[in-house]
Design an enzyme around this catalytic site. Structure first.
Site, PDB file in Angstrom:
ATOM      1  CD1 TRP A 128      -2.983   1.443   0.806  1.00  0.00           C
ATOM      2  CD2 TRP A 128      -1.421   2.450   2.041  1.00  0.00           C
ATOM      3  NE1 TRP A 128      -3.435   2.710   1.116  1.00  0.00           N
ATOM      4  CE2 TRP A 128      -2.498   3.345   1.874  1.00  0.00           C
ATOM      5  CE3 TRP A 128      -0.316   2.866   2.789  1.00  0.00           C
ATOM      6  CZ2 TRP A 128      -2.517   4.625   2.422  1.00  0.00           C
ATOM      7  CZ3 TRP A 128      -0.325   4.148   3.326  1.00  0.00           C
ATOM      8  CH2 TRP A 128      -1.415   5.008   3.149  1.00  0.00           C
ATOM      9  CG  HIS A 129       3.462   2.450   3.247  1.00  0.00           C
ATOM     10  ND1 HIS A 129       2.722   1.547   3.979  1.00  0.00           N
ATOM     11  CD2 HIS A 129       3.576   3.547   4.038  1.00  0.00           C
ATOM     12  CE1 HIS A 129       2.412   2.084   5.145  1.00  0.00           C
ATOM     13  NE2 HIS A 129       2.916   3.297   5.211  1.00  0.00           N
ATOM     14  N   GLY A 130       3.768   1.662  -1.337  1.00  0.00           N
ATOM     15  CA  GLY A 130       4.383   1.956  -2.622  1.00  0.00           C
ATOM     16  C   GLY A 130       4.561   0.704  -3.447  1.00  0.00           C
TER      17      GLY A 130
END
Lengths: 366, 467
Positions: free
Chosen positions: B323-325
């Protein structure tokens, strides 16, 4: 809305009593906020050091204490800084019986609004008794390039007066409405930064603790050179490289000369200049009892609008050295350090010529 | 438009003034929607189409889920929402990552195929509002929440500007009821809101943004720096990410509060955690609880035996990292945290319990070390960074830029640590509370005036905007 139920990681105080806040009460509270905010901001702004790494900052700091020693200053771009040797000029004038103690206030890339801001500050210096100000006409350009946009210098000159002046010019500049509004908001932001000392806290503290940036002037050089530094003293790699390029290949300079001759035949209308700002500059200085003489140094670029400005009285006194045919000795290849600047030796030569012109001007007046 | 920019203050002054001047709740919500779209459109007006599409799809799905009784059809409607939302996220955020990863894999086994990436710009905040709208449809599907009938209200929920681009991630169950209540200015705790905003502003503009250039300098070329500079940069990186993100959350919560809306807590002094598990109960809480409620529990949570718990934890943190990247670095970062949660669970009640005294430095140390892959340009650099930290590979001799004085940065870290503790104990709160409203206004003005000179002059986007 019970915010006390949101235990944020800051010391959120308990909510005050839920009394309705009237518009008048809100206005009073906002007024108190604004007053205290402004008090701190003005104090911080007043403590802001002048832009670091800018020769004029050092010169202004020097003049703030020593302006009483001088009765004339030269103001303008690096062409002024690197061309007007006050000690040579003063000596030449003295030989002709005229006493003048001049100082070179030229600085790299100085333009209209920045010059005006500097002059306004100069007039406030205690002991100021200037008789002459020699100014290189520099464009009042409201467009600030991206590179220079949020630099210390751009922030510094955004006083109330110069900001309003620049906004006025930005509104009238060529370009779409969006582009003009964008430039206006940039000036407003710079004004905000200037008035609140935004981002300058560390510099203020360093300055207060006596840890200012390194000087561009050797000990005593400010006194002995009166602000002048010839190109032989440059240490910046970029300027040195420009000099080497010029010596290796003079074609750019020769092209500039051709362009200069062509531009000297052009005549742009005075209306393209920011005449209100120009008028304010002149009025401010003359009101202080100072004689203003505009000077076009022996640049390799000219401003085709200068002729009209002079003829229409916006630059009432104008000395022009941007004339390769009238002053061929100043335009010889070997007298140029780079495409823009004179060598130190040529600066001395120019200073003598300039002093002679001043003598002629004063003698004409009797 | 960032919360720390002057343009936001102008925007919010107009938004706030008009909002409270409007006499009807419905008009206020319409005004909030207009402001939210203006705010979001200020990044790129084209992104408005995406958020509008997401809004309409989930609004319709919510209504269909409410009226449909057949489980199979309801599942299909939920699937529509999942495919639409995750599809948009997938195309804009993950498509290139998976195509490039697949291309690298197949090429390595001799089955190369032409690489066709999209190279599209990631719409700001898409990761946040996607989770937000999904929470709505899933909750309606689960019949935890009644569907909202007003498209405008639903659009306000999706696009509410204070938390739109970087959270906190708001649940429909928390936010939608707030849209129904009439807001009265007299009930607004404006002093806590303003205080919170100021603290958030300080964290972001005065700490995170000033620290950023030092972190950038070292992480750009870590091999050139000595061990001490690497450690300092790593600690500053952790400080930067925390101050950047929690500062943004504080300002978002405060801004929403001034409009009469309560957003959930997102950070709760995470650096005072005594385990990595506890850290995740106090760091980006809205994301952690989202994954708990919508991924971990549906996977079986704690109810299917220890092995399944560990697997579930790793799945959740794999997804959290992703989700962060869309990058292997973030996946590794997520799995690293997941692995420590598994280990802590394995050791719970045994030797790990005895760590409680050392829990604070243990948890802080583990988390700080996790920021190496989070911040490094690639995994190779991250590996070298770790090795350089312990001197296994020869670190460079470079120190930080002479203009940055390392002692000052160590002092900042120490000052932050003390302040973090002081704030968690609320030592400063009584002095704030005792001020009258006029005195508070004066102090607030003085404080804001003092803060501005210490902001980092220049544009530094919020770290979490990229997610």
């Amino acid at each position: 809305m019970p915010l006390e139920s949101t235990p944020h990681d800051v010391p959120t105080p308990a909510a005050p009593a839920l009394e309705p806040v009237s518009g008048a009460r809100l206005a009073r509270l906002f007024g108190l906020f604004a007053a205290s905010f402004l008090a701190v901001s003005l104090t911080a702004s007043g403590l802001m050091p002048r832009p670091a790494g800018f020769s004029v900052s050092e010169k202004m700091a020097y003049l703030e204490e020593h302006i009483a020693k001088y009765d004339a200053v030269f103001v303008g771009s690096s062409m002024v800084w690197r061309s007007f040797a006050p000690r040579v000029i003063d000596k030449r004038l003295a030989e002709r019986g005229i006493s003048l103690r001049s100082f070179n206030l030229g600085g790299e890339g100085m333009k209209g609004y920045e010059i005006d801001d500097m002059l306004a500050s100069l007039l406030e210096f205690p002991g100021q008794q200037l008789r002459f100000v020699f100014i290189e006409p520099r464009a009042y350009d409201p467009f600030i390039t991206k590179r220079n946009r949020f630099t210390e210098r751009s922030v510094w000159w955004h006083s109330t007066e110069q900001t309003l002046s620049a906004i006025d010019a930005a509104w009238g500049m060529d370009g779409s409405l969006v582009a003009r509004l964008n430039m206006i908001q940039i000036h407003l932001r710079l004004f905000g930064w200037r008035q609140t000392a935004y981002g300058q806290g560390a510099r203020i503290l360093k300055d207060l603790l006596g840890h200012g940036p390194a000087s561009q002037f050797a000990d005593g050089q400010m006194d002995t050179g009166a602000g002048f530094q010839g190109m032989s003293s440059v240490w910046q790699p970029g300027l040195r490289a420009a000099g080497q390029r010029h010596r290796a290949d003079p074609n750019e300079y020769l092209g500039r000369l051709r362009q200069l001759r062509a531009d000297l035949r052009k005549r742009f209308p005075a209306e393209i200049w920011h005449l209100d700002a120009q008028r304010r500059q002149l009025e401010r200085l003359t009101a202080a009892g100072i004689r203003v003489i505009y000077v076009m140094p022996p640049n390799s670029i000219t401003l085709p609008v200068v002729t009209a400005l002079h003829e229409e009285g916006h630059l009432p006194e104008l000395l022009r050295f941007d004339q390769p045919d009238a002053y061929p000795e100043l335009y010889e290849l070997e007298r140029r350090y780079d495409v823009n600047h004179l060598t130190t030796e040529a600066a001395v030569l120019f200073s003598r010529l300039f002093a002679d012109q001043i003598v002629e001007l004063l003698e004409e007046e009797g | 438009m960032l919360f720390t920019q002057a343009v936001f203050f102008v925007f919010f002054a107009v938004c706030f003034g008009v909002y409270w001047a409007l006499p009807r709740n419905g008009w206020r919500k319409t005004w909030l929607l207009v402001c939210s779209y203006v705010f979001y459109g200020s990044w790129d007006y084209r992104f408005l189409a995406l958020i509008a599409a997401s809004t309409v799809i989930d609004y319709v799905v919510g209504l269909k889920l409410a009226t449909e009784e057949r489980p199979g059809i309801r599942r299909r409607w939920l699937l529509v929402s999942l495919v639409a939302n995750l599809g948009l996220l997938g195309v804009f955020k993950y498509y290139d990552f998976f195509v490039e990863s697949g291309h690298a894999f197949f090429t390595s086994i001799g089955l190369g195929f032409p690489l066709a990436t999209l190279s599209v710009v990631l719409p700001v905040g898409i990761s946040f509002y996607t989770l937000q709208t999904l929470s709505y449809t899933i909750d309606v599907y689960r019949r935890i929440l009644a569907p909202i009938t007003s498209l405008r209200d639903f659009a306000v929920f999706v696009a509410f500007f204070p938390q739109l681009v970087a959270g906190p991630i708001v649940r429909a169950t928390d936010f939608l009821p707030q849209l129904e209540t009439i807001k009265r200015w007299g009930e607004i705790a404006w002093r806590p809101c303003l205080t919170l905003f100021l603290f958030g502003f300080i964290k972001k503009a005065c700490i995170a943004d000033n620290v950023a250039p030092v972190v950038d300098q070292v992480f750009a070329n870590p091999d050139a720096f000595a061990i001490s500079a690497r450690w300092l940069a790593l600690l500053l990186c952790a400080l930067q990410v925390y101050c950047d993100f929690s500062g943004y959350s504080d300002m978002a919560i405060a801004t929403a509060g001034l409009l009469g809306y309560e957003l959930g807590l997102n950070f709760d002094f995470p650096w005072l955690s005594r385990s990595v598990t506890a850290f995740w109960q106090r760091w980006h809480i809205s994301l952690a609880t989202w994954f708990r409620d919508y991924v971990y529990i549906p996977l079986g949570g704690n109810k299917k035996g220890p092995v399944r718990i560990y697997v579930n934890l790793l799945i959740v943190f794999f997804l959290c990292g992703l989700w962060h990247g869309a990058d292997a670095r973030f996946v590794l970062w997520g799995l690293y945290h997941g692995a420590f949660l598994v280990v802590e669970r394995l050791l719970r009640g045994r030797s790990f319990g005895r760590l409680s005294v050392l829990g604070l430095p243990y948890a802080a140390g583990i988390v700080v070390l996790s920021f190496v892959p989070f911040r490094a340009a690639d995994l190779g650099i991250a590996g070298n960074y770790y090795l350089g930290l312990v001197g296994v590979i020869e670190a460079g001799r470079g120190m930080l830029n002479p203009q940055t004085i390392p002692t000052l940065w160590w002092a900042l870290i120490a000052a932050f640590s003390v302040t973090h503790v002081a704030m968690s104990r609320r030592w400063l709160a009584p002095s704030f509370r005792s001020l009258s409203d006029p005195a508070f206004s004066v102090v607030y003005g003085l404080a804001f005036g003092l803060v501005l000179p210490f902001c980092a002059a220049g544009y530094t986007p919020f770290v979490y905007f990229q997610f």
